[in-house]
Design a protein around this motif. Sequence first.
Motif, PDB file in Angstrom:
ATOM      1  N   GLU A  31       0.914  -1.297  -0.063  1.00 37.84           N
ATOM      2  CA  GLU A  31       0.035   0.114  -0.111  1.00 37.84           C
ATOM      3  C   GLU A  31       0.806   1.373  -0.152  1.00 37.84           C
ATOM      4  N   SER A  32       0.956   2.052  -1.048  1.00 38.45           N
ATOM      5  CA  SER A  32       2.006   3.181  -1.348  1.00 38.45           C
ATOM      6  C   SER A  32       1.161   4.316  -0.486  1.00 38.45           C
ATOM      7  N   LEU A  33       1.790   4.842   0.308  1.00 34.06           N
ATOM      8  CA  LEU A  33       1.260   5.980   1.314  1.00 34.06           C
ATOM      9  C   LEU A  33       1.954   7.184   0.989  1.00 34.06           C
ATOM     10  N   ARG A  34       1.458   8.362   1.163  1.00 40.03           N
ATOM     11  CA  ARG A  34       1.913   9.668   1.348  1.00 40.03           C
ATOM     12  C   ARG A  34       1.453  10.130   2.591  1.00 40.03           C
ATOM     13  N   ILE A  35       2.360  10.817   3.164  1.00 42.04           N
ATOM     14  CA  ILE A  35       2.159  11.648   4.664  1.00 42.04           C
ATOM     15  C   ILE A  35       1.717  12.960   4.449  1.00 42.04           C
ATOM     16  N   ARG A  64       2.264  -8.166   3.720  1.00 40.35           N
ATOM     17  CA  ARG A  64       1.569  -6.843   3.602  1.00 40.35           C
ATOM     18  C   ARG A  64       2.738  -5.857   3.923  1.00 40.35           C
ATOM     19  N   ALA A  65       2.622  -4.617   3.103  1.00 39.90           N
ATOM     20  CA  ALA A  65       3.660  -3.562   3.451  1.00 39.90           C
ATOM     21  C   ALA A  65       3.128  -2.343   3.292  1.00 39.90           C
ATOM     22  N   LEU A  66       3.067  -1.556   4.396  1.00 40.20           N
ATOM     23  CA  LEU A  66       2.740  -0.125   4.139  1.00 40.20           C
ATOM     24  C   LEU A  66       4.076   0.643   3.758  1.00 40.20           C
ATOM     25  N   VAL A  67       3.993   1.265   2.777  1.00 40.95           N
ATOM     26  CA  VAL A  67       5.192   1.993   2.202  1.00 40.95           C
ATOM     27  C   VAL A  67       4.950   3.573   2.043  1.00 40.95           C
ATOM     28  N   THR A  68       5.586   4.196   2.927  1.00 43.62           N
ATOM     29  CA  THR A  68       5.601   5.526   2.859  1.00 43.62           C
ATOM     30  C   THR A  68       6.741   6.209   2.038  1.00 43.62           C
ATOM     31  N   GLU A  69       6.321   6.940   0.886  1.00 44.80           N
ATOM     32  CA  GLU A  69       7.283   7.350  -0.009  1.00 44.80           C
ATOM     33  C   GLU A  69       7.638   9.024   0.320  1.00 44.80           C
ATOM     34  N   PHE A  70       8.803   9.193   0.251  1.00 46.33           N
ATOM     35  CA  PHE A  70       9.747  10.761   0.330  1.00 46.33           C
ATOM     36  C   PHE A  70      10.482  10.888  -0.597  1.00 46.33           C
ATOM     37  N   ASP A  71      10.560  12.447  -0.803  1.00 52.95           N
ATOM     38  CA  ASP A  71      11.317  12.690  -1.971  1.00 52.95           C
ATOM     39  C   ASP A  71      13.067  11.955  -1.826  1.00 52.95           C
ATOM     40  N   ASP A  72      13.369  11.740  -0.529  1.00 55.75           N
ATOM     41  CA  ASP A  72      14.820  11.112  -0.279  1.00 55.75           C
ATOM     42  C   ASP A  72      14.834   9.741   0.151  1.00 55.75           C
ATOM     43  N   GLY A  73      13.782   9.104  -0.116  1.00 57.83           N
ATOM     44  CA  GLY A  73      13.734   7.761   0.369  1.00 57.83           C
ATOM     45  C   GLY A  73      12.265   7.184   0.595  1.00 57.83           C
ATOM     46  N   LYS A  74      12.325   5.921   1.229  1.00 58.73           N
ATOM     47  CA  LYS A  74      11.121   5.369   1.690  1.00 58.73           C
ATOM     48  C   LYS A  74      11.266   4.685   3.214  1.00 58.73           C
ATOM     49  N   SER A 133      10.160   4.975  -5.862  1.00 64.82           N
ATOM     50  CA  SER A 133      11.607   4.525  -5.474  1.00 64.82           C
ATOM     51  C   SER A 133      11.510   3.010  -4.927  1.00 64.82           C
ATOM     52  N   VAL A 134      10.289   2.866  -4.286  1.00 69.94           N
ATOM     53  CA  VAL A 134      10.123   1.315  -3.786  1.00 69.94           C
ATOM     54  C   VAL A 134      10.168   0.277  -5.197  1.00 69.94           C
ATOM     55  N   GLY A 135      11.153  -0.443  -5.115  1.00 68.46           N
ATOM     56  CA  GLY A 135      11.486  -1.536  -5.948  1.00 68.46           C
ATOM     57  C   GLY A 135      12.563  -1.173  -6.906  1.00 68.46           C
ATOM     58  N   ALA A 136      13.123   0.104  -6.611  1.00 69.30           N
ATOM     59  CA  ALA A 136      14.252   0.366  -7.486  1.00 69.30           C
ATOM     60  C   ALA A 136      15.340  -0.458  -7.459  1.00 69.30           C
ATOM     61  N   GLY A 137      15.677  -1.146  -6.303  1.00 63.26           N
ATOM     62  CA  GLY A 137      16.871  -1.822  -6.113  1.00 63.26           C
ATOM     63  C   GLY A 137      16.687  -3.258  -6.593  1.00 63.26           C
ATOM     64  N   ASP A 138      15.373  -3.506  -6.627  1.00 63.22           N
ATOM     65  CA  ASP A 138      15.003  -4.743  -7.198  1.00 63.22           C
ATOM     66  C   ASP A 138      15.181  -4.776  -8.957  1.00 63.22           C
ATOM     67  N   ARG A 139      14.724  -3.525  -9.126  1.00 61.29           N
ATOM     68  CA  ARG A 139      15.080  -3.352 -10.992  1.00 61.29           C
ATOM     69  C   ARG A 139      16.503  -3.303 -11.159  1.00 61.29           C
ATOM     70  N   VAL A 177      12.546   4.421 -11.799  1.00 58.09           N
ATOM     71  CA  VAL A 177      12.346   5.279 -10.851  1.00 58.09           C
ATOM     72  C   VAL A 177      11.688   6.681 -11.708  1.00 58.09           C
ATOM     73  N   ARG A 178      11.822   6.727 -12.777  1.00 55.82           N
ATOM     74  CA  ARG A 178      11.486   7.840 -13.895  1.00 55.82           C
ATOM     75  C   ARG A 178      10.043   7.379 -14.364  1.00 55.82           C
ATOM     76  N   ASN A 179       9.390   5.898 -14.570  1.00 55.28           N
ATOM     77  CA  ASN A 179       8.267   5.724 -15.331  1.00 55.28           C
ATOM     78  C   ASN A 179       7.443   4.723 -14.249  1.00 55.28           C
ATOM     79  N   ALA A 180       7.996   4.516 -13.085  1.00 55.37           N
ATOM     80  CA  ALA A 180       7.000   3.753 -12.175  1.00 55.37           C
ATOM     81  C   ALA A 180       6.570   2.609 -12.588  1.00 55.37           C
ATOM     82  N   ARG A 181       7.512   1.832 -13.552  1.00 56.84           N
ATOM     83  CA  ARG A 181       7.453   0.551 -13.977  1.00 56.84           C
ATOM     84  C   ARG A 181       8.609   0.021 -14.770  1.00 56.84           C
ATOM     85  N   SER A 182       8.605  -1.315 -14.939  1.00 54.97           N
ATOM     86  CA  SER A 182       9.722  -2.049 -15.340  1.00 54.97           C
ATOM     87  C   SER A 182       9.835  -1.799 -17.079  1.00 54.97           C
ATOM     88  N   ALA A 183      10.976  -1.783 -17.527  1.00 56.41           N
ATOM     89  CA  ALA A 183      11.261  -1.603 -18.976  1.00 56.41           C
ATOM     90  C   ALA A 183      11.530  -2.744 -19.827  1.00 56.41           C
TER      91      ALA A 183
END
Length: 380
Positions: free
Chosen positions: A38-42, A135-145, A318-324, A354-360
């Motif tokens: 669940e991708s969240l913003r605070i 289950r993961a609650l994922v809080t996104e920020f400009d400088d990380g997660k 950014s979530v999943g960038a390391g996996d890509r 990270v620029r398109n929020a999807r795999s290439a």
Amino acid sequence: MKQETSAALTALADRVKGAASSVGKTPVVIGFDAFVDESLRIVGERTSPVSFKALPTISDFGAWASASAGRSGSREFVCEEIVAGGCSVNMGDGIASMGFPLNAFSGVGTPANPAFGSFVEKCVSVDPVGMEPGRALVTEFDDGKLMFCSFSHFANFTPEYLKEQMADGRFANACSQAKGIALTSWSVYPYMTDCWRYLMDEALSGISHRPHFFFDLADPASRTKEDMVDLIDTIGGFEKIGRVTLSVNGNEANRLASAVGLNEADETPAELERLSSELRERAGISEFSIHLVKTAVTATASGVAKIDGPYCAKPVRSVGAGDRFNAGFFAGLMLGLEPEERLQLGAASSGFFVRNARSASCQELTCFIRSWAAGEFDDG
């Protein structure tokens, strides 16, 4: 960008384009985790009933949380989307999007949770190994997660459980045909080291074609030093079956270093190169890779390669960038690329994500690498 780097990237783009036809003939296996994210913003400031300004940085969130100590605090979370997650799913999505035939043994649920619909469609097959997703609650920020996860049922994943789930031979058969086998998210499974021993000694003992093995830890912050030493002492055993690569981020590398008595590294190139080489030798494996936001290194018996990636200051996701990154690096292993090229392909896969929020796709990666070679991205 230096001229030689640009030329190297152009050559890489040509190699990836030329290899596109062979990708579909290169089967891969991956396992075992899956999460519903669940991708969240605070909310920092609510400007209207339908719009808000998010807290921009983790430091801002930390300052607010610290100020609430001894009192209380309340913040609104906005769920922006519910997506498929987990290292095996994210990395697998990156691999399958490039066109590699992927057999995933990932706990997506029975039936598969709807969040995994797109992932399942991309795979040749998906076996949930009898597990429901975490289950993961994922809080996104400009400088990380920041990720807050629930996966206590993963403790049921034991060698005995795995043996029962693999009794039909599907996993062993898929691995016998795979050029690469990726095993991810060691940290979230209390008995995964024992499970890896079971795979090494029994489930995969009949394999003779020496596939590439790729291992990912996920953040081991909750694991003991003894657990990490046991992991390092175990993973090298897979070298008797195939060529082993362990890929970690900077924090994970330092935790491993501390556990086995090596000096931790800062983010300077010389220190990253030293630590990757020392950890490779300590684990007794073919390759050890460390990736950070702006740079990455990989150590082999021939030496250490390093690259600076196409830095993105404000990622769409950014979530999943390391996996890509791992997906691109692993693809480089499948395609027989050189260490520096593997790092570049990993950085391109992550940079696109990270620029398109999807795999290439392979074609999109080729175009991205050409744009990188042309200096179109801010490399920080």
